[in-house]
Scaffold this active site. Structure first.
Site, PDB file in Angstrom:
ATOM      1  N   HIS B 207       0.652 -11.340  -1.145  1.00 31.11           N
ATOM      2  CA  HIS B 207       0.940 -10.204  -1.027  1.00 31.11           C
ATOM      3  C   HIS B 207       3.135 -10.852  -0.112  1.00 31.11           C
ATOM      4  O   HIS B 207       2.928 -11.935   0.450  1.00 31.11           O
ATOM      5  CB  HIS B 207       1.210  -8.536   0.133  1.00 31.11           C
ATOM      6  N   TYR B 210      10.524  -8.973   0.644  1.00 31.28           N
ATOM      7  CA  TYR B 210      11.797  -8.709   0.674  1.00 31.28           C
ATOM      8  C   TYR B 210      12.966  -7.797   0.658  1.00 31.28           C
ATOM      9  O   TYR B 210      12.519  -7.280  -1.079  1.00 31.28           O
ATOM     10  CB  TYR B 210      12.386 -10.352   0.669  1.00 31.28           C
ATOM     11  N   ARG B 211      13.671  -7.236   1.594  1.00 32.05           N
ATOM     12  CA  ARG B 211      14.465  -6.181   0.574  1.00 32.05           C
ATOM     13  C   ARG B 211      15.476  -5.753   2.358  1.00 32.05           C
ATOM     14  O   ARG B 211      15.676  -6.512   3.007  1.00 32.05           O
ATOM     15  CB  ARG B 211      13.009  -4.790   1.946  1.00 32.05           C
ATOM     16  N   GLY B 363       6.453  13.436  -5.710  1.00 30.81           N
ATOM     17  CA  GLY B 363       7.594  13.189  -6.271  1.00 30.81           C
ATOM     18  C   GLY B 363       7.302  11.106  -6.512  1.00 30.81           C
ATOM     19  O   GLY B 363       8.272  11.098  -7.642  1.00 30.81           O
ATOM     20  N   ARG B 365       6.929   7.438  -7.466  1.00 24.48           N
ATOM     21  CA  ARG B 365       6.091   7.030  -8.740  1.00 24.48           C
ATOM     22  C   ARG B 365       4.456   5.931  -8.433  1.00 24.48           C
ATOM     23  O   ARG B 365       4.748   4.777  -7.953  1.00 24.48           O
ATOM     24  CB  ARG B 365       6.788   5.622  -8.621  1.00 24.48           C
ATOM     25  N   GLU B 367       2.189   4.903  -9.717  1.00 26.06           N
ATOM     26  CA  GLU B 367       1.723   3.584 -10.075  1.00 26.06           C
ATOM     27  C   GLU B 367       2.325   2.633  -9.652  1.00 26.06           C
ATOM     28  O   GLU B 367       1.858   1.596  -9.658  1.00 26.06           O
ATOM     29  CB  GLU B 367       1.772   3.775 -11.556  1.00 26.06           C
ATOM     30  N   SER B 368       3.791   2.684  -9.340  1.00 18.92           N
ATOM     31  CA  SER B 368       4.201   1.257  -8.620  1.00 18.92           C
ATOM     32  C   SER B 368       3.797   0.833  -6.847  1.00 18.92           C
ATOM     33  O   SER B 368       2.782   0.066  -6.740  1.00 18.92           O
ATOM     34  CB  SER B 368       5.716   1.364  -8.630  1.00 18.92           C
TER      35      SER B 368
END
Lengths: 405, 405
Positions: B207, B210-211, B363, B365, B367-368
């Site tokens: 896993h 980075y953000r 709201g 997403r 699936e992501s």
């Protein structure tokens, strides 16, 4: 007395304690308005039979205090043990002992019937809590009919810290002693939980839980009490006749006790078992309720309702499995079941308050909590059923809960 | 200006926004003392290049206000779009645009390398947020080497409500404007997340994330900023040489930038990716950090560290998979992998703050977010590895994290 025992006991308790008490301390249900039925007469149950005390006035209260000081060396658990030893459990015993006896009998009965259906024996683990009480976890894994079936009971004595009492007092004013929230209170919690995941994707998963909770006042008398529980069905392939039969049986039991129960408890079930991140229910319904206390009905009648509900499980569920367990199915249908199992895991780990509270509490008996997990599950990215397919029909119903009866 | 846009936008945002911002707004890490490195010089980055403003005195401040009033009709997202269109992205562009460009390039590079290794193409879904920004989710499922591999990026513009700003101000004083917590602030968040579950139980799951996060002051200038991220390894069967190589590569990257990074970030990783209900780590380590801001190092150097870390992924992980992907294994070893997958699911759904916050936010997403789930997982009641077995060795290491280098 309760207040002498450490209030942090809740943080080091075994699983059953956590599961049961957490459902209470976290009990702010999705629709609070559904949590209270106000039509029944209020009858105050005074659980002093066990102590041979009668309470009617300030003098009696003082007597109770004096008596409880004498009993100081005995916890609620020890007093109950003593009574069971000396007098056995009868219809006159405190509800704690009657509920314990009842769920133990039912666990044996259900395990026996599921073993008969599967042809495989359950594994049985008995565990004890050093603070009092314990549990019995029965699990069947990778059987002929069932992928996994778990039937667990727990009977737990513990001490509620002030913060938990504060929360509970919002729903249960009888938990307050002389108008004040005490520093701590002894409590009792007992329940039976079961979950059955059949192998055949045409046979539905079922979940059931019935539980009783009671607090003891510092003088040893019963404080607040309530029952909770329910049963719900989670098919991968929807057979309307199964859904109708399952709900009709539950409605019959409810109607026998109170005609307002079924519609309220079906709605509560649809609202509670809801995977809100998926905008769909976990399953196709059943009943779910909590806080059945003296503001709804008296203790005897409520216990009778709980008994009838739990006893209806085998005659309701077993015929459904018998019809479905040998139906042919394709590999794609098995895969769809695995994806539905994944959604089941999502609900239990993300949304179920009892499970997540239990898992986040140090010292929990994790294997009993996670007995509810399916043996196998799957997650596929962007898996959407074909429009018009049986899989799409199920999703439609999960997105718009149906009134089956 | 930010304050004119609805502050409830965060509640109806898409997944990326939630994942990224939630990690921040919920950012009280297991060991708060590990979250702050105090040795680096404080350099204040003033992100006004994009607006062509220079700020040095009250007069300049007034100019900035006047300028921002003129810009009032443009959101941060619109201003960034305009700049990209007119000037492209260069080393002088705001960090927002440089980080976006970098993670998009890296996503392509990583997807290309994993496709080469597997021989299967990723599916790519691009999605937009109507408030600005969006994401690209790439997923490979049931390939030859990988059971599931997901590489996602998201670039999100939004508005923080006051409550979120209050929380963040505890760790980031630059978020406060003129000593006061503003009613709302525009923010930018961009990151790359990936997860790879190989088929062969001898090849480890990995896993990485980075953000970058930044707030804009009401006058359009940069407020607070910080980087976060890390990478960690989760084998079902432990090969010490793989663990050592993985950690050595991470340590080399860290040491190049700051010798204190690796020991702190390894510890942080062991503490964060911890299934506390099982008393074991999710995996065998890696690095994890957050809050890398001007109190730790300047923005340029921190971005250089993030770039080196992310670029080291392919040369670190691919050789490990190449060594393991064709090793023989038994059915029992595959089953053990499935049980470990179950533990992975437990961490992600029960403990991971980003995932659970995301799933609980309307709201999102979904699936992501749940791309991180394995294709298949299993739960066996009371499954304990044989003492002395390879499975038991793994559990030992998960219970007592090891220093690999």
């Amino acid at each position: 007395m309760a207040s002498r025992r450490p209030v942090c006991r809740l943080l080091s308790q075994s699983k059953a304690n956590i599961q049961l008490s957490s459902r209470r301390s976290l009990a702010t249900f999705p629709n609070p308005t559904a949590s209270r039925l106000t039509f029944a007469p209020l009858k105050r149950y005074v659980g002093l039979a066990a102590l041979g005390l009668l309470v009617s006035a300030p003098l009696a209260y003082k007597m109770a205090i004096d008596e409880s000081l004498k009993m100081d060396s005995l916890s609620l658990a020890e007093r109950d043990q003593q009574q069971k030893r000396e007098q056995g459990v009868t219809d006159n015993s405190p509800m704690r002992l009657r509920m314990e006896k009842f769920i133990k009998e039912q666990q044996k009965e259900i395990v026996k019937e599921l073993e008969k259906l599967d042809g495989t024996k359950f594994r049985t683990d008995e565990w004890q809590r050093k603070e009092g009480g314990g549990g019995i976890t029965c699990c069947l894994q990778d059987g002929k009919v069932f992928e996994k079936a778990g039937v667990g009971i727990s009977v737990v004595y513990g001490t509620l810290p002030k913060a938990a009492i504060m929360k509970m007092s919002a729903n249960h004013r009888n938990i307050v002693v002389n108008g004040e929230v005490p520093e701590s209170l002894e409590f009792f919690a007992a329940g039976l939980s079961l979950i059955v995941h059949p192998k055949n994707p045409m046979a539905p998963t079922v979940h059931l839980n019935y539980r009783y909770f009671e607090t003891a006042k510092p003088d040893g008398t019963s404080g607040a009490w309530w029952f909770g529980g329910g049963s719900d069905l989670t098919p991968s392939y929807l057979f309307d006749e199964d859904a109708i039969q399952f709900h009709r049986d539950l409605k019959d039991v409810c109607d026998k006790h109170n005609k307002e129960y079924y519609p309220k408890f079906k709605k509560w079930c649809d609202e509670y078992f809801y995977n809100k991140h998926r905008n769909e229910s976990r399953g196709i319904g059943g009943i779910f309720f909590d806080d059945l206390d003296e503001t709804v009905s008296d203790k005897e009648n409520t216990f009778a309702f709980i008994q009838d509900s739990l006893k209806s499980f085998i005659p309701t569920y077993v015929p459904i499995v018998q019809k479905r367990k040998d139906m042919p199915y394709t590999e794609a249908e098995k895969e769809w079941q695995q994806i539905r199992r994944g959604r089941y895991v999502e609900f239990n780990l993300v949304h179920d308050r009892g499970t997540s509270f239990g898992l986040n509490t140090p010292g929990a008996r994790v294997e009993s909590i996670l007995m509810s997990m399916p043996l196998t599950a799957s997650w596929k990215y962007m898996h959407d059923p074909e429009p018009g397919s049986r899989e799409a029909r199920l999703v439609d119903v999960l997105q718009s809960p149906k009134e089956w009866v």
